[in-house]
Every structure is written in structure tokens, then in C-alpha cells.
Motif scaffolding. Sequence first.
Motif, short mmCIF file in Angstrom:
data_model
loop_
_atom_site.label_atom_id
_atom_site.label_comp_id
_atom_site.label_asym_id
_atom_site.label_seq_id
_atom_site.Cartn_x
_atom_site.Cartn_y
_atom_site.Cartn_z
N CYS A 58 -5.19 4.02 -5.18
CA CYS A 58 -6.54 4.00 -5.59
C CYS A 58 -7.03 3.01 -4.51
CB CYS A 58 -6.82 3.21 -6.86
SG CYS A 58 -8.34 2.62 -7.20
N CYS A 61 -8.11 -0.61 -6.23
CA CYS A 61 -7.28 -1.50 -7.10
C CYS A 61 -5.90 -1.43 -6.47
CB CYS A 61 -7.23 -1.65 -8.50
SG CYS A 61 -6.46 0.04 -9.08
N CYS A 71 -8.57 5.23 -9.28
CA CYS A 71 -7.86 5.47 -10.38
C CYS A 71 -8.64 5.61 -11.89
CB CYS A 71 -6.74 4.33 -10.70
SG CYS A 71 -7.38 2.93 -11.21
N CYS A 74 -10.49 2.21 -12.69
CA CYS A 74 -11.55 1.94 -11.77
C CYS A 74 -12.79 2.99 -11.88
CB CYS A 74 -11.15 2.02 -10.35
SG CYS A 74 -10.07 0.60 -9.75
ZN LIG Z 1 -8.14 1.56 -9.21
#
Ligand SMILES: [Zn+2]
Length: 206
Positions: A58, A61, A71, A74
Motif C-alpha cells: 500500500c 501504510c 489497502c 487506507c
Molecule cells: Zn494502507
Amino acid sequence: MIENMPSFSRLVSEFNRLPGIGYKTATRLAYHILKSPTEIVENMAQSLVDVKEYVGQCTQCFSYTEGSVLCRVCSDDHRDKHVLCVVEDPWDIITMENSGIFRGQYHVLHGVISPLDGISPKDLKIDELMSRVELSRQSEATEIKELIFALDADLEGDTTILYLAKLLKDKGVSVTRIAHGVPVGGDIDYVDHRTLGRALENRVNI
Ligand SMILES: [Zn+2]
């Protein structure tokens, strides 16, 4: 016998590279593959190639994601953007999510500072964390106000938390770590959900 079968012994060595797989188990797995139908083995080989091709990190993060740059956590608008839980590995997110108590977002360091293993801050997603905190301040809606460290309670975890707390000093972010329940030297993977929930509720300032 293995010496005369280079393909077989290569397979044994490949299995032997995996964590927790010794030579004996590697040999047993290789025999299992040899006995399995070709189609099953081909599917298995393809899934090894696919996971490397399709699963990425991602961009926010650094957890794993497939099919999108962000992801699931997020890209979820209902998550609290003011609180960030900092973890060592993507697997720790599963543990935290299963506890069901945390509604913020995550940041994966991909390791902890460990001079003995040659892992220094530059090997981790620390610069990315600092930029993320900085960038979040562009708007009140996204401002990161608290970082909760959910790292293992061992020397490396403590070193990493202290290093980051120093960097984050005067940044206007409150820095806490999960508290009681995670035993000294304990790995958060093995903590049960209720204990982890309590550890999160009773987090302490650093
Ligand atoms: Zn993420």
C-alpha cells in the motif's frame, strides 16, 4: 540417492530456505510434491509467481494490497485518520483488526531497529512515517494527532519506539504505546484479542 536427482535436491534446498523448515521437513515436502498430480503442482507453482506479481505494498501504510494502490484500511473513509497504529509487520494488522477495538489507520515499519542484525532506521519505513505525519497536517480532517506503537515488548521494539519518539518530539503528535497485557519479551502475534484490546485501551504516554 538424492545426489543423482539434481532437480529433486534443488527443490529440497528451496524448501529448506523457508523459515522453520529444516532439511528433514524439506525432503518430506519435496517427496510430497513428487508424488502429487502434475496439475496440482502446476497450480502451486503458478500461485507462487502470482503472489509476487499481483500483491504489492500500500503506498500509504506499506501493508500488503492486491488490485489497488491503497489497502482496504487506507481506502476506508470510516476509519479515524487522526490515530495511527505503528506495527512491525503487515501480519500485526490482522491481530489488531481481530481485536476489533481499533478504528484508526496503520503504518507498517517492515521491521524494527536491530543493530545486531544490521537493521538500521534507514532500512525501515521511518522516513515515510515522518513524511506521512508532516503531510497529514495540510488539513484538519486528515491531521495525525496520535501515534500508538504496537511493537513487541523486547529490546528491539523498545529501541525503535525511543528512536521514533525522539524524532516526533515537538511535532505536536502524542506518542503512546500499548500497555498492560503484552508480556515483556512478548510477541503481539501471540496475545489474545481481549488482552490486546485492554493493552490498547490502557496505552501509556512515552
Ligand atoms: Zn494502507
